[in-house]
Motif scaffolding. Structure first.
Motif, PDB file in Angstrom:
ATOM      1  N   THR A 154     -66.996  21.120  28.714  1.00  0.00           N
ATOM      2  CA  THR A 154     -65.562  21.399  28.676  1.00  0.00           C
ATOM      3  C   THR A 154     -65.006  20.940  27.338  1.00  0.00           C
ATOM      4  O   THR A 154     -65.609  20.090  26.665  1.00  0.00           O
ATOM      5  CB  THR A 154     -64.814  20.662  29.799  1.00  0.00           C
ATOM      6  OG1 THR A 154     -64.952  19.250  29.623  1.00  0.00           O
ATOM      7  CG2 THR A 154     -65.379  21.050  31.162  1.00  0.00           C
ATOM      8  N   LYS A 196     -59.633  19.758  28.540  1.00  0.00           N
ATOM      9  CA  LYS A 196     -59.978  20.326  29.847  1.00  0.00           C
ATOM     10  C   LYS A 196     -59.236  21.648  30.109  1.00  0.00           C
ATOM     11  O   LYS A 196     -58.924  21.980  31.249  1.00  0.00           O
ATOM     12  CB  LYS A 196     -59.646  19.339  30.977  1.00  0.00           C
ATOM     13  CG  LYS A 196     -60.266  17.967  30.822  1.00  0.00           C
ATOM     14  CD  LYS A 196     -61.731  17.998  31.120  1.00  0.00           C
ATOM     15  CE  LYS A 196     -62.318  16.590  31.072  1.00  0.00           C
ATOM     16  NZ  LYS A 196     -63.767  16.553  31.380  1.00  0.00           N
ATOM     17  N   LEU A 255     -63.889  25.992  28.957  1.00  0.00           N
ATOM     18  CA  LEU A 255     -65.302  25.636  28.913  1.00  0.00           C
ATOM     19  C   LEU A 255     -65.932  26.089  27.599  1.00  0.00           C
ATOM     20  O   LEU A 255     -65.587  27.153  27.073  1.00  0.00           O
ATOM     21  CB  LEU A 255     -66.048  26.298  30.074  1.00  0.00           C
ATOM     22  CG  LEU A 255     -65.575  25.948  31.488  1.00  0.00           C
ATOM     23  CD1 LEU A 255     -66.251  26.864  32.502  1.00  0.00           C
ATOM     24  CD2 LEU A 255     -65.872  24.500  31.813  1.00  0.00           C
ATOM     25  N   ALA A 286     -59.753  28.319  30.727  1.00  0.00           N
ATOM     26  CA  ALA A 286     -59.678  28.073  32.169  1.00  0.00           C
ATOM     27  C   ALA A 286     -58.939  29.200  32.892  1.00  0.00           C
ATOM     28  O   ALA A 286     -59.266  29.547  34.019  1.00  0.00           O
ATOM     29  CB  ALA A 286     -58.994  26.732  32.437  1.00  0.00           C
ATOM     30  N   GLU A 341     -65.065  21.621  35.863  1.00  0.00           N
ATOM     31  CA  GLU A 341     -66.348  20.990  35.543  1.00  0.00           C
ATOM     32  C   GLU A 341     -67.463  21.434  36.486  1.00  0.00           C
ATOM     33  O   GLU A 341     -68.637  21.245  36.177  1.00  0.00           O
ATOM     34  CB  GLU A 341     -66.200  19.470  35.585  1.00  0.00           C
ATOM     35  CG  GLU A 341     -65.324  18.917  34.461  1.00  0.00           C
ATOM     36  CD  GLU A 341     -65.337  17.401  34.434  1.00  0.00           C
ATOM     37  OE1 GLU A 341     -65.933  16.799  35.347  1.00  0.00           O
ATOM     38  OE2 GLU A 341     -64.755  16.818  33.498  1.00  0.00           O
TER      39      GLU A 341
END
Length: 427
Positions: free
Chosen positions: A136, A140, A143, A156, A168
């Protein structure tokens, strides 16, 4: 003079190479094939430029396909057969990507299948490729991925059709993705898994709406949970389980029973093909508690239940899981009732008498008043019996009391003395 076969093939190859410059590959190849002798044409053409051919050979990672209407064979990468290994004689559907003049082959591709990537020059917008998730990013928000050694990024928001809370969980997985943006000079590659899922969903949707029917049982995935119901992905369309169709028992909060990602099996209750809306039911998958209740309980029976809901016209009482009856306001008390909550409250356990059972409309009439009347009548009868018993006991005590010998008076055997100065009573 009529050219021989070798010269004819060379003419066709030259024509293809010249025509392909600046034009759509599929259209160009199709036009070129139309110039070939009629005896080589044939085979099922597929709408949208797709064709169908038969596998004639498998060598290593290459699958050779007989292309209808042309003398050249086509080749498919074996990695594009994801559902099952290819076999000679199988019929496959494909698109023509381009013509490889060096090898005299048409390079084919299957829609939705991953394509081979060797370096930055082989990556193009819209390609379906396989990406390995390596981790990641710092925030966050996506990815980091690798496509045949080429580093890229999967946001994401492009990971799934719906919001993913824990990204994750995809680390170290291999995902089929579409190239959403590529700039080789800047070494910039952005991919999207959502685009692949949307494309697959559209393909499934057409087949789904052709075959779906009321009464069918489908497996699906919970995609969102709302106060009014649960949305389920059926693999081609979404359906709604209204809160009233979740269980035979009353459900106050669907979030207590479901979470996003749960697998469920549901029955299709209603379909609106115009708006493409589907109504689903979970409780239809289980036996109705009314079936047994109506056979076992008749009018006049007394039962204990819990008050589940109050309304202006009465109180609902759960008599068994999924079975509720109504105490009408007129049946709450022997006295006039102005407000239901003055007599009962939610969660209270009460004893009621069953006045009527209507299994067809699933209605049960209940009464508190009849029980209270019976209790009051029993209390009155007990008080009357007690009063009579007390009176009888008193009479018996009086009758059994012994006479007192020292007691004077009366008219029995005791003479009456009359004074002489008194005149006798007149006769």
């Amino acid at each position: 003079m009529k050219p021989n076969s070798r010269e004819l093939d060379k003419l066709i190859e030259d024509e293809l190479a010249q025509a392909m410059a600046g034009f759509d590959v599929t259209t160009t190849v199709a036009q070129a094939e139309d110039t070939k002798p009629a005896r080589h044409q044939g085979g099922p053409a597929v709408a949208g430029g797709k064709k169908k051919g038969r596998i004639v050979g498998i060598h290593g990672k290459d699958v050779f396909v007989e292309v209808p209407g042309g003398r050249s064979q086509g080749v498919l990468p074996i990695q594009q057969f994801e559902e099952h290994p290819p076999k000679i004689g199988d019929e496959v559907e494909f698109d023509i990507e381009r013509y490889d003049a060096a090898n005299g082959l048409l390079l084919l591709t299957r829609e939705g299948s991953t394509q081979a990537v060797t370096d930055w020059s082989s990556v193009a917008y819209g390609m379906i490729v396989e990406a390995k998730v390596t981790g990641t990013n710092k925030n966050k928000t996506g990815l980091t991925v690798e496509v045949s050694g080429i580093k890229g990024f999967l946001p994401a928001s492009q990971l799934d059709l719906y919001r993913v809370e824990d990204i994750e969980q995809f680390v170290n997985q291999r995902l089929k993705v579409m190239v959403a943006e590529v700039v080789p000079s800047e070494r910039n590659l952005i991919v999207s898994r959502r685009a692949v899922l949307e494309r697959e969903r559209q393909q499934k949707a057409e087949l789904f709406w052709q075959t779906v029917a009321e009464g069918q049982v489908k497996k699906g995935i919970v995609r969102s949970v709302k106060p009014f119901g649960v949305f389920v992905d059926l693999g081609g369309a979404d359906g709604l389980i209204p809160v009233s169709e979740i269980s035979w028992q009353r459900v106050n909060d669907p979030n207590e029973l479901f979470k996003v990602g749960d697998s469920v099996e549901v029955q299709i209750n209603r379909i609106d093909f115009d708006t493409r809306k589907i109504g689903l039911s979970l409780k239809a998958m289980t036996r109705s508690p009314w079936d047994d209740f109506a056979q076992e309980v008749k009018a006049g029976a007394r039962m204990t239940g819990k008050v589940t809901r109050l309304t202006d016209f009465g109180a609902f009482v759960e008599l068994a899981p999924g079975v509720e009856g109504l105490i009408h306001i007129s049946e709450l008390s022997t006295q006039r009732v102005r407000r239901v909550r003055d007599i009962v409250s939610e969660g209270q356990t009460v004893e009621v008498e069953v006045l009527s059972v209507d299994p067809t409309n699933r209605r049960i009439g209940l009464s508190l008043k009849s029980i209270k009347q019976a209790q009051e009548e029993a209390e009155d009868a007990a008080e009357e019996a007690e009063r009579k018993a007390d009176l009888t006991a008193a009479e018996e005590r009086m009758a059994a009391r012994p006479a007192n010998p020292n007691l004077r008076g009366g008219i029995g055997g005791t003479p009456v003395r009359v004074e002489r100065d008194e005149e006798p009573p007149a006769r």
